[in-house]
Design an enzyme around this catalytic site. Structure first.
Site, PDB file in Angstrom:
ATOM      1  N   ALA A  44       0.928  -1.198  -0.015  1.00 29.48           N
ATOM      2  CA  ALA A  44       0.062  -0.088  -0.045  1.00 29.48           C
ATOM      3  C   ALA A  44       0.929   1.181   0.106  1.00 29.48           C
ATOM      4  O   ALA A  44       2.113   1.102   0.291  1.00 29.48           O
ATOM      5  CB  ALA A  44      -0.750  -0.087   1.292  1.00 29.48           C
ATOM      6  N   GLY A  72       0.335  -4.969   0.779  1.00 30.77           N
ATOM      7  CA  GLY A  72      -0.922  -5.085  -0.195  1.00 30.77           C
ATOM      8  C   GLY A  72      -0.648  -5.808  -1.282  1.00 30.77           C
ATOM      9  O   GLY A  72      -1.746  -6.154  -1.880  1.00 30.77           O
ATOM     10  N   GLU A  76      -1.108  -9.334  -0.583  1.00 28.56           N
ATOM     11  CA  GLU A  76      -2.498  -9.505  -0.286  1.00 28.56           C
ATOM     12  C   GLU A  76      -3.376  -9.461  -1.567  1.00 28.56           C
ATOM     13  O   GLU A  76      -4.098 -10.267  -1.626  1.00 28.56           O
ATOM     14  CB  GLU A  76      -2.866  -8.447   0.665  1.00 28.56           C
ATOM     15  CG  GLU A  76      -2.426  -8.547   2.020  1.00 28.56           C
ATOM     16  CD  GLU A  76      -2.648  -7.267   2.901  1.00 28.56           C
ATOM     17  OE1 GLU A  76      -2.353  -6.171   2.519  1.00 28.56           O
ATOM     18  OE2 GLU A  76      -3.380  -7.648   4.023  1.00 28.56           O
ATOM     19  N   GLU A  91       4.727  -5.249   7.305  1.00 21.22           N
ATOM     20  CA  GLU A  91       3.705  -4.350   7.920  1.00 21.22           C
ATOM     21  C   GLU A  91       4.308  -3.866   9.509  1.00 21.22           C
ATOM     22  O   GLU A  91       4.107  -2.892   9.729  1.00 21.22           O
ATOM     23  CB  GLU A  91       2.337  -4.316   7.965  1.00 21.22           C
ATOM     24  CG  GLU A  91       1.587  -4.010   6.672  1.00 21.22           C
ATOM     25  CD  GLU A  91       1.543  -5.391   5.686  1.00 21.22           C
ATOM     26  OE1 GLU A  91       2.510  -6.288   5.859  1.00 21.22           O
ATOM     27  OE2 GLU A  91       0.744  -5.347   4.700  1.00 21.22           O
TER      28      GLU A  91
HETATM   29  N1  COA Z   1       4.629   3.128  -0.750  1.00 20.62           N
HETATM   30  C1  COA Z   1       5.056   4.294  -1.096  1.00 20.62           C
HETATM   31  N2  COA Z   1       6.220   4.380  -2.055  1.00 20.62           N
HETATM   32  C2  COA Z   1       6.717   3.204  -2.168  1.00 20.62           C
HETATM   33  C3  COA Z   1       6.628   2.115  -1.654  1.00 20.62           C
HETATM   34  C4  COA Z   1       5.239   1.987  -0.786  1.00 20.62           C
HETATM   35  N3  COA Z   1       5.019   0.799  -0.452  1.00 20.62           N
HETATM   36  N4  COA Z   1       7.354   1.053  -1.976  1.00 20.62           N
HETATM   37  C5  COA Z   1       8.263   1.620  -2.802  1.00 20.62           C
HETATM   38  N5  COA Z   1       7.864   2.840  -2.818  1.00 20.62           N
HETATM   39  C6  COA Z   1       8.617   4.234  -3.821  1.00 20.62           C
HETATM   40  C7  COA Z   1       9.870   4.605  -3.053  1.00 20.62           C
HETATM   41  O1  COA Z   1       9.346   5.579  -2.117  1.00 20.62           O
HETATM   42  C8  COA Z   1      10.559   5.055  -4.074  1.00 20.62           C
HETATM   43  O2  COA Z   1      10.121   6.315  -4.363  1.00 20.62           O
HETATM   44  P1  COA Z   1      11.221   7.699  -4.963  1.00 20.62           P
HETATM   45  O3  COA Z   1      11.934   7.152  -5.739  1.00 20.62           O
HETATM   46  O4  COA Z   1      10.277   8.907  -4.977  1.00 20.62           O
HETATM   47  O5  COA Z   1      11.841   8.036  -3.415  1.00 20.62           O
HETATM   48  C9  COA Z   1      10.316   4.408  -5.306  1.00 20.62           C
HETATM   49  O6  COA Z   1       9.256   3.629  -4.922  1.00 20.62           O
HETATM   50  C10 COA Z   1      11.180   3.093  -5.368  1.00 20.62           C
HETATM   51  O7  COA Z   1      11.405   2.601  -4.052  1.00 20.62           O
HETATM   52  P2  COA Z   1      12.900   2.313  -3.395  1.00 20.62           P
HETATM   53  O8  COA Z   1      12.770   2.205  -1.956  1.00 20.62           O
HETATM   54  O9  COA Z   1      13.691   3.359  -3.760  1.00 20.62           O
HETATM   55  O10 COA Z   1      13.362   0.800  -4.131  1.00 20.62           O
HETATM   56  P3  COA Z   1      14.707  -0.085  -3.513  1.00 20.62           P
HETATM   57  O11 COA Z   1      14.929  -0.991  -4.418  1.00 20.62           O
HETATM   58  O12 COA Z   1      15.606   0.653  -2.633  1.00 20.62           O
HETATM   59  O13 COA Z   1      13.847  -0.869  -2.376  1.00 20.62           O
HETATM   60  C11 COA Z   1      11.803  -2.074  -1.410  1.00 20.62           C
HETATM   61  C12 COA Z   1      12.647  -1.641  -2.784  1.00 20.62           C
HETATM   62  C13 COA Z   1      10.570  -2.807  -1.858  1.00 20.62           C
HETATM   63  C14 COA Z   1      12.716  -2.849  -0.339  1.00 20.62           C
HETATM   64  C15 COA Z   1      11.630  -0.901  -0.651  1.00 20.62           C
HETATM   65  O14 COA Z   1      10.990   0.136  -1.793  1.00 20.62           O
HETATM   66  C16 COA Z   1      10.323  -1.009   0.205  1.00 20.62           C
HETATM   67  O15 COA Z   1      10.835  -1.440   1.258  1.00 20.62           O
HETATM   68  N6  COA Z   1       9.233  -0.680   0.225  1.00 20.62           N
HETATM   69  C17 COA Z   1       8.014  -0.524   1.298  1.00 20.62           C
HETATM   70  C18 COA Z   1       7.544  -1.898   1.543  1.00 20.62           C
HETATM   71  C19 COA Z   1       6.405  -1.922   2.462  1.00 20.62           C
HETATM   72  O16 COA Z   1       6.724  -1.888   3.572  1.00 20.62           O
HETATM   73  N7  COA Z   1       5.452  -2.200   2.054  1.00 20.62           N
HETATM   74  C20 COA Z   1       4.114  -2.547   3.058  1.00 20.62           C
HETATM   75  C21 COA Z   1       3.480  -1.101   3.173  1.00 20.62           C
HETATM   76  S1  COA Z   1       2.215  -1.408   4.085  1.00 20.62           S
END
Ligand code: COA
Length: 281
Positions: free
Chosen positions: A87, A133, A136, A156
């Site tokens: 999400a 999400g 999910e 989460e």
């Molecule tokens: N919500 C909002 N933005 C998200 C996102 C999320 N769940 N997951 C990734 N993004 C965005 C990042 O903020 C980034 O945006 P920016 O370039 O404007 O800063 C872009 O997507 C790329 O992500 P980034 O984190 O730079 O890629 P990465 O390869 O370094 O890491 C992940 C990948 C998946 C490990 C990391 O993005 C992450 O941990 N995301 C959140 C996962 C999460 O907690 N999901 C559950 C949400 S309830």
């Protein structure tokens, strides 16, 4: 070629607009024969599910279900990195208790429960990160196929929250309570191969073969009776619903099949030693 390609995106969007008059900002839709392909298209945000994307997805799934010609739906993510990274955290990090509850309830209603209860089968083609999400969404789909680079997890609790789009329920149903608890409490990501061993995905294929594999499975499904498949979905889902007896639901659905044109066609075709052509009625 991946659907994230800009020329291809433009083409698909144009086709979509002329198909049903809907314009989507965050998803792409494409029809191939009897297969509806829905692609979440926010690759720069790893296809994170913001409010608008959830609404558009709900809309696209409902339209596909209402379209009598669609016999299987594939849901996937744009780009090579992510199916959906969760999400959209930027949208809810300042929410109150009430707004948090509303976010979860609305998501269940307009997308996650909706998908699970569609009578058109949904295949999730998981092409990279499927987190929060995203996992999910894959779990409420009827079948999951993953690319070999996919990483799946429910992170989460690292944010101080729990899965709120059905993850605590559907993960336990798919992999058992112990493994679900481990995945939720540790927030660890598992590989596609581990997910297959756990029964969380049906199959793992090289990334470049993912969409083709999903389409092949969708085509196989599309050849069978859609009325019987709808009955099968209702019967299987019944076993996971509170206060509903799955066996009784199966008996009812089994009986209903005998009154359908599909049943007449399927059994007649068998007797006549020919392939059935199901009218879907
Ligand atoms: N919500 C909002 N933005 C998200 C996102 C999320 N769940 N997951 C990734 N993004 C965005 C990042 O903020 C980034 O945006 P920016 O370039 O404007 O800063 C872009 O997507 C790329 O992500 P980034 O984190 O730079 O890629 P990465 O390869 O370094 O890491 C992940 C990948 C998946 C490990 C990391 O993005 C992450 O941990 N995301 C959140 C996962 C999460 O907690 N999901 C559950 C949400 S309830």
């Amino acid at each position: 070629m991946f659907i994230g390609d800009s020329f291809y995106n433009g083409l698909v969007l144009h086709l979509q607009q002329t198909q049903n008059g809907m314009t989507y900002n965050n998803i792409l839709t494409e029809i191939e024969g009897a297969i509806q392909i829905i692609t979440i298209n926010r690759p720069d945000k790893l296809n994170a599910l913001n409010k608008e994307t959830i609404e558009e997805l709900g809309n696209a799934f409902s339209s596909a279900e209402a379209d009598g010609n669609v016999r299987a739906i594939i849901i996937t993510g744009s780009g090579e990195k992510a199916f959906v990274a969760g999400a959209d955290i930027s949208e809810f990090y300042q929410f109150s208790v009430e707004k948090g509850k509303e976010l979860s309830a609305k998501g269940h209603e307009i997308l996650f429960d909706l998908v699970e209860n569609l009578t058109t089968p949904v295949i999730a083609a998981v092409n990279g990160f499927a987190l929060g999400g995203g996992l999910e969404l894959a779990m409420c789909s009827h079948i999951r196929i993953a690319s070999d680079n996919a990483k799946l997890g429910l992170p989460e609790v690292t944010l101080g929250v729990i899965p709120g789009y059905g993850g605590t329920q559907r993960l336990a149903q798919l992999v058992g309570k112990g493994k679900a608890n481990e995945m939720i409490f540790t927030a660890a990501m598992i590989s596609a191969e581990e997910a297959k061993q756990w029964g969380l995905v049906n199959n793992v294929v090289p990334q470049e073969e993912l969409l083709e594999t999903a389409k092949k499975m969708a085509s196989k499904i599309a050849r069978n009776s859609p009325v019987a498949i709808a009955s099968a979905i209702r019967s299987v889902n019944a076993g996971f619903k509170d206060g509903v007896n799955g066996y009784q639901s199966e008996i009812k659905e089994f009986g209903k099949c005998f009154g359908t044109e599909d049943f007449k066609e399927g059994t007649t075709a068998f007797m006549e030693k020919r392939k059935a052509v199901f009218p879907g009625k």
